[in-house]
Design a protein around this motif. Structure first.
Motif, PDB file in Angstrom:
ATOM      1  N   LEU A 245      36.470  50.098  48.006  1.00 41.49           N
ATOM      2  CA  LEU A 245      37.549  50.685  48.805  1.00 41.49           C
ATOM      3  C   LEU A 245      37.975  49.685  49.882  1.00 41.49           C
ATOM      4  O   LEU A 245      37.135  48.990  50.461  1.00 41.49           O
ATOM      5  CB  LEU A 245      37.093  51.979  49.480  1.00 41.49           C
ATOM      6  N   CYS A 246      39.281  49.631  50.119  1.00 44.21           N
ATOM      7  CA  CYS A 246      39.811  48.728  51.150  1.00 44.21           C
ATOM      8  C   CYS A 246      41.088  49.344  51.713  1.00 44.21           C
ATOM      9  O   CYS A 246      41.983  49.720  50.947  1.00 44.21           O
ATOM     10  CB  CYS A 246      40.094  47.359  50.539  1.00 44.21           C
ATOM     11  N   ASN A 247      41.157  49.476  53.041  1.00 43.72           N
ATOM     12  CA  ASN A 247      42.320  50.097  53.672  1.00 43.72           C
ATOM     13  C   ASN A 247      43.575  49.237  53.626  1.00 43.72           C
ATOM     14  O   ASN A 247      44.687  49.755  53.735  1.00 43.72           O
ATOM     15  CB  ASN A 247      42.017  50.454  55.125  1.00 43.72           C
ATOM     16  N   ASP A 248      43.408  47.928  53.471  1.00 43.97           N
ATOM     17  CA  ASP A 248      44.565  47.026  53.413  1.00 43.97           C
ATOM     18  C   ASP A 248      45.016  46.905  51.955  1.00 43.97           C
ATOM     19  O   ASP A 248      44.367  46.258  51.132  1.00 43.97           O
ATOM     20  CB  ASP A 248      44.183  45.649  53.970  1.00 43.97           C
ATOM     21  N   GLN A 249      46.143  47.535  51.644  1.00 44.13           N
ATOM     22  CA  GLN A 249      46.606  47.608  50.262  1.00 44.13           C
ATOM     23  C   GLN A 249      46.927  46.238  49.662  1.00 44.13           C
ATOM     24  O   GLN A 249      46.619  45.974  48.509  1.00 44.13           O
ATOM     25  CB  GLN A 249      47.836  48.522  50.185  1.00 44.13           C
ATOM     26  N   GLU A 250      47.511  45.368  50.465  1.00 44.85           N
ATOM     27  CA  GLU A 250      47.831  44.019  49.962  1.00 44.85           C
ATOM     28  C   GLU A 250      46.561  43.257  49.612  1.00 44.85           C
ATOM     29  O   GLU A 250      46.504  42.562  48.595  1.00 44.85           O
ATOM     30  CB  GLU A 250      48.635  43.238  51.010  1.00 44.85           C
ATOM     31  N   VAL A 251      45.556  43.388  50.457  1.00 44.74           N
ATOM     32  CA  VAL A 251      44.271  42.717  50.197  1.00 44.74           C
ATOM     33  C   VAL A 251      43.660  43.263  48.913  1.00 44.74           C
ATOM     34  O   VAL A 251      43.194  42.503  48.061  1.00 44.74           O
ATOM     35  CB  VAL A 251      43.289  42.906  51.388  1.00 44.74           C
ATOM     36  N   LEU A 252      43.671  44.591  48.748  1.00 43.92           N
ATOM     37  CA  LEU A 252      43.058  45.178  47.548  1.00 43.92           C
ATOM     38  C   LEU A 252      43.805  44.755  46.279  1.00 43.92           C
ATOM     39  O   LEU A 252      43.176  44.502  45.246  1.00 43.92           O
ATOM     40  CB  LEU A 252      43.000  46.703  47.649  1.00 43.92           C
ATOM     41  N   GLU A 253      45.112  44.646  46.363  1.00 41.12           N
ATOM     42  CA  GLU A 253      45.884  44.200  45.196  1.00 41.12           C
ATOM     43  C   GLU A 253      45.544  42.758  44.844  1.00 41.12           C
ATOM     44  O   GLU A 253      45.387  42.407  43.668  1.00 41.12           O
ATOM     45  CB  GLU A 253      47.383  44.373  45.458  1.00 41.12           C
ATOM     46  N   ASP A 254      45.395  41.918  45.850  1.00 42.12           N
ATOM     47  CA  ASP A 254      45.003  40.518  45.620  1.00 42.12           C
ATOM     48  C   ASP A 254      43.581  40.448  45.054  1.00 42.12           C
ATOM     49  O   ASP A 254      43.301  39.686  44.127  1.00 42.12           O
ATOM     50  CB  ASP A 254      45.088  39.743  46.944  1.00 42.12           C
ATOM     51  N   PHE A 255      42.716  41.256  45.617  1.00 43.66           N
ATOM     52  CA  PHE A 255      41.326  41.341  45.170  1.00 43.66           C
ATOM     53  C   PHE A 255      41.271  41.762  43.692  1.00 43.66           C
ATOM     54  O   PHE A 255      40.541  41.181  42.881  1.00 43.66           O
ATOM     55  CB  PHE A 255      40.600  42.375  46.046  1.00 43.66           C
ATOM     56  N   THR A 256      42.072  42.766  43.347  1.00 41.75           N
ATOM     57  CA  THR A 256      42.124  43.275  41.964  1.00 41.75           C
ATOM     58  C   THR A 256      42.607  42.185  41.012  1.00 41.75           C
ATOM     59  O   THR A 256      42.026  41.963  39.948  1.00 41.75           O
ATOM     60  CB  THR A 256      43.057  44.509  41.890  1.00 41.75           C
ATOM     61  N   GLU A 257      43.650  41.495  41.426  1.00 42.24           N
ATOM     62  CA  GLU A 257      44.226  40.406  40.624  1.00 42.24           C
ATOM     63  C   GLU A 257      43.197  39.296  40.403  1.00 42.24           C
ATOM     64  O   GLU A 257      42.962  38.857  39.268  1.00 42.24           O
ATOM     65  CB  GLU A 257      45.454  39.855  41.355  1.00 42.24           C
ATOM     66  N   LYS A 258      42.561  38.849  41.484  1.00 48.14           N
ATOM     67  CA  LYS A 258      41.620  37.721  41.394  1.00 48.14           C
ATOM     68  C   LYS A 258      40.322  38.085  40.682  1.00 48.14           C
ATOM     69  O   LYS A 258      39.602  37.220  40.215  1.00 48.14           O
ATOM     70  CB  LYS A 258      41.340  37.166  42.790  1.00 48.14           C
TER      71      LYS A 258
END
Length: 385
Positions: A245-258
């Motif tokens: 879980l991550c409150n920063d949506q942009e970070v989580l999307e980058d995390f998911t991609e990488k």
């Protein structure tokens, strides 16, 4: 419920690996890996059956089924003071995998990560696996108290991550909002990420309040990952299901991609996600009874060991493990070997391999079994000396 008659020992001998019933000779009681001896709730069983009735097991969405993400977000918001939306949740193959993914995302080879000592071996393993450098911050092996001066002194130019275990395994400490806030201030002052492993956050005793790390301050919310899993609370370790879980949506999307989750390279079994959703949505009555049983076992284990003269117990606020101190001069490995050979009980030594240097002189005993098994196991340990 949760008596000896509720345990299917034949099934455990066939299925319970990881240092438990299926790996040990007959006659040995395993109080080892943190995995319940009880079957999962009938609600989870029925949920799995219902899901596969139509005969389809198709690909799910890469980041997780909508019902899974919604269930996990609500679980944190209603019970752990969280502030997550469904979009803040990524389904992963177990909490252990989530920890590895966070380490890989945050650390480049040579970057430093601060972890507690003692703490579960996966913290070290995940940092090692991505070429990170470990910095050990001592915590009190009885209480879990953090040495904050030491924590600050460990931070250098290469430090990128502080990893916390809350509730703490093996000490069983629940870190208060004030302590977590202090960690968030230190992390923010040095622009560090924080990874909070909260796999034990359901199993908290005496109505102690649990605060998910990202909820304690704005700083905590900005630069943190929370890791969660279902193996402890609901007895579905074999389904390998967890969440990041991550409150920063942009970070989580980058995390998911990488993390390669935006393709069919990664992603999580839909069946496992369905089981986890049902666990949260429908198996709470089962879990509440399980928690009451565990608290009773915690109290019994504490009292029994307190009077033993051989082990001095801590008093865990959470988890279903107890981490007593050895009082007869034996090393952790010697003690565990003696108990295995003479008492026919398997326990986990507080050795560097499992928990770090700070664990030496302790053993970890798991009590997620029946009162009868626990009583027999503890009596055997004491009588083996």
């Amino acid at each position: 419920m949760f008596n000896n008659s509720d345990i299917n020992f034949e099934a455990l001998k066939r299925k319970a690996y990881n240092g438990r019933w299926a790996t040990l000779e007959d006659g040995i009681i395993p109080l080892t890996a943190a995995d319940p001896d009880f079957r999962m709730s009938t609600e989870i069983e029925q949920g799995i059956i219902e899901y596969i009735k139509d005969g389809y097991l198709s690909y799910g969405p890469f980041s997780g089924l909508p019902e899974f993400k919604k269930s996990v977000a609500e679980h944190f918001n209603s019970g752990k003071n969280g502030n997550f939306t469904s979009e803040n949740v990524l389904a992963v193959n177990s909490a252990a995998m989530g920890m590895y993914m966070v380490a890989k995302y945050v650390l480049n080879p040579g970057d430093e990560a601060i972890i507690f000592d003692p703490v579960d071996f996966l913290f070290k393993k995940t940092v090692d696996a991505v070429g990170g450098v470990l910095k050990l911050c001592p915590v009190d092996s009885q209480t879990g108290d953090i040495d904050f001066e030491m924590l600050i002194s460990l931070i250098g130019p290469k430090t990128k991550l502080i990893s916390i275990c809350n509730p703490h395994n093996p000490v069983g400490r629940v870190y208060s909002k004030e302590i977590l806030k202090k960690i968030s201030e230190i992390a923010a002052a040095h622009d560090l990420w924080v990874m909070s492993d909260e796999i034990w956050s359901d199993i908290v005793y005496d109505n102690i309040e649990f605060n998910t790390y990202s909820s304690v301050s704005e700083e905590a919310k900005k630069k943190s990952f929370t890791v969660f899993g279902f193996s402890k609370s609901f007895g579905i370790a074999g389904l390998r299901i967890g969440a990041v879980l991550c409150n920063d949506q942009e970070v989580l999307e980058d995390f998911t991609e990488k993390s390669q989750f935006n393709s069919t390279i990664e992603g999580v079994s839909t069946l496992s996600q369905v089981a986890a959703s049902v666990a949260i949505d429908k198996a709470k009555p089962w879990f509440n009874d399980f928690l009451a049983h565990l608290q009773s076992n915690r109290d019994f284990a504490y009292q029994t060991l307190k009077d033993s003269g051989i082990l001095t117990p801590n008093h865990p606020e959470a988890t279903f493990v107890i981490f007593p101190k050895i009082e007869n001069g034996m090393s952790s490995d010697q003690f565990a070997q003696h108990v295995l050979q003479q008492g026919k009980v398997a326990i986990v030594p507080g050795s560097e391999r499992w928990f770090g240097k700070g664990a030496e002189g302790h053993v970890r005993i798991c009590f997620s079994t029946s009162k009868e098994i626990l009583e027999e196991g503890l009596n055997r340990i004491i009588k083996s000396f």
